[in-house]
Design a protein around this motif. Sequence first.
Motif, PDB file in Angstrom:
ATOM      1  N   LEU A 172       2.588   1.696  -3.410  1.00 65.23           N
ATOM      2  CA  LEU A 172       1.714   2.151  -4.490  1.00 65.23           C
ATOM      3  C   LEU A 172       1.249   3.587  -4.286  1.00 65.23           C
ATOM      4  O   LEU A 172       0.907   4.273  -5.249  1.00 65.23           O
ATOM      5  CB  LEU A 172       0.496   1.229  -4.599  1.00 65.23           C
ATOM      6  N   ASN A 173       1.227   4.050  -3.040  1.00 64.20           N
ATOM      7  CA  ASN A 173       0.717   5.386  -2.755  1.00 64.20           C
ATOM      8  C   ASN A 173       1.799   6.361  -2.296  1.00 64.20           C
ATOM      9  O   ASN A 173       1.474   7.467  -1.869  1.00 64.20           O
ATOM     10  CB  ASN A 173      -0.371   5.304  -1.669  1.00 64.20           C
ATOM     11  N   ARG A 174       3.035   5.967  -2.387  1.00 65.49           N
ATOM     12  CA  ARG A 174       4.096   6.861  -1.931  1.00 65.49           C
ATOM     13  C   ARG A 174       4.249   8.039  -2.884  1.00 65.49           C
ATOM     14  O   ARG A 174       3.997   7.931  -4.088  1.00 65.49           O
ATOM     15  CB  ARG A 174       5.418   6.107  -1.828  1.00 65.49           C
ATOM     16  N   SER A 175       4.667   9.147  -2.322  1.00 66.28           N
ATOM     17  CA  SER A 175       4.865  10.350  -3.120  1.00 66.28           C
ATOM     18  C   SER A 175       6.288  10.387  -3.648  1.00 66.28           C
ATOM     19  O   SER A 175       7.232  10.046  -2.934  1.00 66.28           O
ATOM     20  CB  SER A 175       4.595  11.597  -2.266  1.00 66.28           C
ATOM     21  N   TYR A 225       0.834  -1.204   0.000  1.00 64.12           N
ATOM     22  CA  TYR A 225       0.000   0.000   0.000  1.00 64.12           C
ATOM     23  C   TYR A 225       0.870   1.255   0.000  1.00 64.12           C
ATOM     24  O   TYR A 225       0.627   2.195  -0.770  1.00 64.12           O
ATOM     25  CB  TYR A 225      -0.927  -0.008   1.217  1.00 64.12           C
ATOM     26  N   THR A 226       1.865   1.280   0.887  1.00 60.38           N
ATOM     27  CA  THR A 226       2.723   2.466   0.944  1.00 60.38           C
ATOM     28  C   THR A 226       3.533   2.629  -0.332  1.00 60.38           C
ATOM     29  O   THR A 226       3.796   3.754  -0.765  1.00 60.38           O
ATOM     30  CB  THR A 226       3.666   2.382   2.154  1.00 60.38           C
TER      31      THR A 226
END
Length: 488
Positions: free
Chosen positions: A368-371, A365-366
Amino acid sequence: MNKTVKPEDLLPVDDSGPLYAAHKKVYPQSVSGTFRRIKWSLMGLCLGVYYFLPFVRWNRGLDAPDQAVLIDFPNRRFYFFFIELWPQEVYYFTGLLIIAAVALFLMNAIGGRIWCGYLCPQTVWTDLFYAVERLIEGDRRERMKKDASADPMKLERISELVLKHSIWLLIAWWTGGAWVLYFSDAPTLVKQLVTFQGPVLAYVWIAMLTATTYVLAGFMREQVCVYMCPWPRIQASLTDEWALNVTYRYDRGEKRMSVKKAAELRALGEKAGDCIDCRQCVAVCPTGIDIRDGAQMDCIQCGLCIDACDTVMTKIGRPTRLIGYDNDINIHRREAGEPPIYRPVRPRTIAYGAIIAVVGGIMLYTLLNRSLLDVNVLHDRNPLAVKLSDGSIRNAYTMRVLNKHGFDRLIAIDIEGPANATVHVVGADSVTPDRPMIVVGRDQTEELRLLVTAPAENNPEKSVPVKFHVTDIGLGVVASATDNFVNP
């Protein structure tokens, strides 16, 4: 009643003997069967991945490294195909270590020392060295005969030893060489190493890994598993009665006797054990133990004794799996005339599986959604604030902007918090003074010096939270960081 003390009881005890048993060389015999084929397949897979993965390419764009798996220490990056990790993302490695440890616990809870028998580097490389040894010197009997020969210095014997050790050193050298390829561009480093223009540190690491591989896989072998490795001593506390281990099914095998004697007893309606005491299970064991003596720390549970025993059982016309993956619960059930039961799914394995799923899910999750745009702000400590001649208050900050993309990005800096505050980037001119815009290079960290100024009359509080927003003008992505604006 008083015990009579004899004169010899008063003599000192001789404790000058050795502290541990002398090493006895093990000569494992070759064997074929299900588990041997599994070990060959896993060996080929593991060695293939290890030796050739550094040469796999992955396109990341112009001027970016195109090696699929690369640990780039100079630029502080880790590349794994489409994933690029920065030092600030070390928590991914923590997650991987947790998953690896719990996966090891899960394997142990289901099938004992699966890791030791099939996947451990010591097992894989020792297996490879044994294969070379058998190819050159022959199988168990031939090797034992040659080592026991009264004239070991024959030209044929010397040539065999030279060839064997040369191939061992070649494998060990390539093992060390493959390791350093993960830390630099593989084709370039290979060319440098061959032409003796490579980094000194690379040659040092290759020499150390060559020596350790040669010694551990060629000479120490089972001693690494018995004396050096901590896992046999740990895994006992992580297992339970339902875990499947390589087990001699004594309910079938005892009492041991010859094939002829067993046939005579069965003809009379009496019970006879299937084990004929051929010792083939001992002959093929890479650690030289007798599995019929029960669970032992030396057993790496590779399953080769199962293949050897199955071959013998087939030849004498008896059911296979006299040795197999089993547990004492099922042995006692068979002795009581009850069918065996297996419980791979139980609270322990469910818990391990859940931990792996949760940690893996969080990491995914982190990821795929990291900036790909990060910002960090640090307030100056001395002084915390300065009062200017016009009465306004100024605070200074150090901002670090991380651009994880493969292209340059134009960013704008905004602040939120102090009333009527303005921000200025030291040493950078901007066409919009009230909203500084800075170009951050691709795959770089830009350090900026920020001055935030606000009227004192509009900010009477001792400390006001201030939020810094960094906006990618092209993509609209925003990264934020929070600190405090201090009034002296």
